[in-house]
Write a protein that holds these residues in place. Structure first.
Motif, PDB file in Angstrom:
ATOM      1  N   ARG A   1       0.840  -1.196   0.000  1.00 60.00           N
ATOM      2  CA  ARG A   1       0.000   0.000   0.000  1.00 60.00           C
ATOM      3  C   ARG A   1       0.871   1.240   0.000  1.00 60.00           C
ATOM      4  N   VAL A   2       0.431   2.238  -0.733  1.00 57.06           N
ATOM      5  CA  VAL A   2       1.052   3.559  -0.712  1.00 57.06           C
ATOM      6  C   VAL A   2      -0.030   4.535  -0.304  1.00 57.06           C
ATOM      7  N   GLY A   3      -0.005   4.939   0.970  1.00 58.95           N
ATOM      8  CA  GLY A   3      -1.098   5.740   1.504  1.00 58.95           C
ATOM      9  C   GLY A   3      -2.378   4.920   1.503  1.00 58.95           C
TER      10      GLY A   3
ATOM     11  N   THR B   1       7.049  -4.139   2.483  1.00 62.79           N
ATOM     12  CA  THR B   1       5.910  -5.031   2.311  1.00 62.79           C
ATOM     13  C   THR B   1       4.868  -4.678   3.364  1.00 62.79           C
ATOM     14  N   SER B   2       3.656  -4.310   2.926  1.00 62.21           N
ATOM     15  CA  SER B   2       2.609  -3.900   3.862  1.00 62.21           C
ATOM     16  C   SER B   2       2.015  -5.083   4.612  1.00 62.21           C
ATOM     17  N   GLU B   3       1.798  -6.194   3.901  1.00 67.14           N
ATOM     18  CA  GLU B   3       1.274  -7.417   4.508  1.00 67.14           C
ATOM     19  C   GLU B   3       1.888  -8.606   3.799  1.00 67.14           C
ATOM     20  N   GLY B   4       1.794  -9.772   4.445  1.00 70.64           N
ATOM     21  CA  GLY B   4       2.287 -10.996   3.841  1.00 70.64           C
ATOM     22  C   GLY B   4       3.739 -11.252   4.164  1.00 70.64           C
ATOM     23  N   THR B   5       4.285 -12.328   3.586  1.00 69.58           N
ATOM     24  CA  THR B   5       5.661 -12.734   3.857  1.00 69.58           C
ATOM     25  C   THR B   5       6.413 -13.024   2.567  1.00 69.58           C
ATOM     26  N   ILE B   6       7.716 -12.765   2.604  1.00 70.21           N
ATOM     27  CA  ILE B   6       8.632 -13.097   1.515  1.00 70.21           C
ATOM     28  C   ILE B   6       9.716 -13.996   2.090  1.00 70.21           C
ATOM     29  N   GLN B   7       9.867 -15.179   1.497  1.00 66.19           N
ATOM     30  CA  GLN B   7      10.913 -16.103   1.913  1.00 66.19           C
ATOM     31  C   GLN B   7      11.907 -16.318   0.783  1.00 66.19           C
ATOM     32  N   ILE B   8      13.189 -16.316   1.109  1.00 68.64           N
ATOM     33  CA  ILE B   8      14.244 -16.709   0.176  1.00 68.64           C
ATOM     34  C   ILE B   8      14.902 -17.934   0.796  1.00 68.64           C
ATOM     35  N   GLY B   9      14.721 -19.070   0.132  1.00 69.18           N
ATOM     36  CA  GLY B   9      15.104 -20.335   0.759  1.00 69.18           C
ATOM     37  C   GLY B   9      14.210 -20.572   1.955  1.00 69.18           C
ATOM     38  N   ASN B  10      14.802 -20.867   3.093  1.00 60.10           N
ATOM     39  CA  ASN B  10      14.047 -21.087   4.323  1.00 60.10           C
ATOM     40  C   ASN B  10      14.018 -19.858   5.225  1.00 60.10           C
ATOM     41  N   ARG B  11      14.518 -18.727   4.719  1.00 60.92           N
ATOM     42  CA  ARG B  11      14.614 -17.524   5.545  1.00 60.92           C
ATOM     43  C   ARG B  11      13.472 -16.559   5.248  1.00 60.92           C
TER      44      ARG B  11
END
Length: 350
Positions: A12-14, A55-65
């Motif tokens: 989200r932006v504003g 990131t406003s919501e949710g998750t970002i994973q790279i590998g197991n991190r």
């Protein structure tokens, strides 16, 4: 190397939401291309993976991190931008090794990694030059080499070829495809050019207005699009769309004065739908129903631009040499099996 996983990723932006709950898995070693029109959110999504956008919501994973809120330097990614961003006062070798130098790597280690990246990208003869002595394609290879030297888990490309001329874009597409085969890294690549997407990708993600429209292999999206937007965006020239109306167990294509018999689940009789036909699936024949506007005779292939009686603009692809003068009247035909049907909301009727 490693993969990338996005779960319900939102930006989200504003008060404006620009990315809407994206779920996506990029497998280890996969070449994934984000494609879509300008403003669809593909670069924003890439920058979120890189950590350059929050990131406003949710998750970002790279590998197991979980790297959702990690600093860009801690994500194990390296990004190649549209602009080369090379330092003009230092050599190619120094540009490629600059990041490692700033993080205190030993000189011998930097030289080894630069030499290996130069070998992969065929830059060995250029290492002593400065950027002003390089062509556009060579500068972009140096920018890619700088990313390789860092040894990232994931490579991110943000429209890296858009500043190059047509011949160099083709050359660099080949280089990037070869690079992926050679090093086997996970790569996420952003472009608005669906030809680049089709030629480079293991997986294409088609985006529109911050949402994923469809994910799949290039030919799967071409042959079996889920909706009218994907059907029109994937393929060059674009698919022809003709107004139609449902009859008893069939669809009348108004712009072709023809009927499409189909086993697809159709709405009620009289409902308006759209008939989609690839340019190569239309045949020029006897008749005077369609007016020729322009013929692009390119040697091995010709594109005939037509206007239907209903005013719709159509393109016919011919794999021979034709020279139909503007104003010529022709008829059109097609095989019903080649037609795709879409409802009023653009959803595919199967």
């Amino acid at each position: 190397m490693t993969g990338v996983t996005l779960r319900n990723v939102t930006k989200r932006v504003g008060d404006v939401q620009v990315i809407h709950g994206v779920d996506l898995t990029v497998e280890d070693g996969e070449f994934c291309v984000f494609v879509g029109p300008s403003g669809c959110g593909k670069s924003t999504l890439l920058r979120m993976v890189a950590g350059l956008e929050d990131t406003s919501e949710g998750t970002i994973q790279i590998g197991n991190r979980d790297v959702t809120h990690a600093d860009p330097s801690e994500r194990g990614v390296s990004m190649v931008f549209q602009t080369y961003a090379l330092y003009p006062h230092i050599t190619v070798a120094e540009n490629m090794g600059f990041g490692l130098k700033m993080t205190g790597h030993p000189k011998a280690d930097i030289e080894k990694k630069v030499a290996e990246a130069a070998r992969i990208l065929k830059l060995e003869p250029l290492l002593a030059r400065k950027p002003k002595a390089l062509s556009g394609g060579q500068r972009q290879r140096v920018a890619i080499g700088r990313a390789i030297v860092r040894g990232p888990e994931v490579f991110l490309f943000d429209e890296p070829l858009s500043n190059l001329d047509a011949e160099l874009r083709v050359e660099m597409r080949v280089e990037i495809a070869r690079l992926h085969r050679e090093i086997g890294a996970t790569m996420i690549y952003v472009t608005h050019d669906q030809v680049e997407a089709m030629t480079l990708a293991d997986k294409i993600v088609v985006l529109r207005a911050g949402r994923i429209e469809q994910v799949g292999k290039p030919l799967d999206l071409y042959n079996d699009p889920d909706n009218r937007f994907v059907a029109g965006f994937i393929g060059s020239p674009s698919m022809n769309f003709i107004a139609g109306v449902v009859e008893a167990g069939a669809v009348a294509a108004k712009g072709l004065a023809a009927t499409v018999a189909t086993s697809a689940a159709l709405p009620g009789a009289g409902t308006e739908v759209t008939v989609g036909l690839r340019p190569q699936h239309l045949r020029i024949g006897q008749g005077d129903t369609h007016r020729v506007d322009l013929t692009e005779a390119l040697g091995g292939v010709s594109y005939v631009h037509l206007t239907a009686p209903t005013g719709e603009k159509l393109i016919v692809e011919r794999h021979d040499q034709v020279d139909l003068a503007p104003g010529t009247r022709v008829g059109l035909g097609f095989e019903a099996a080649d037609a795709m049907l879409f409802d009023r909301d653009g959803r595919r009727l199967r």
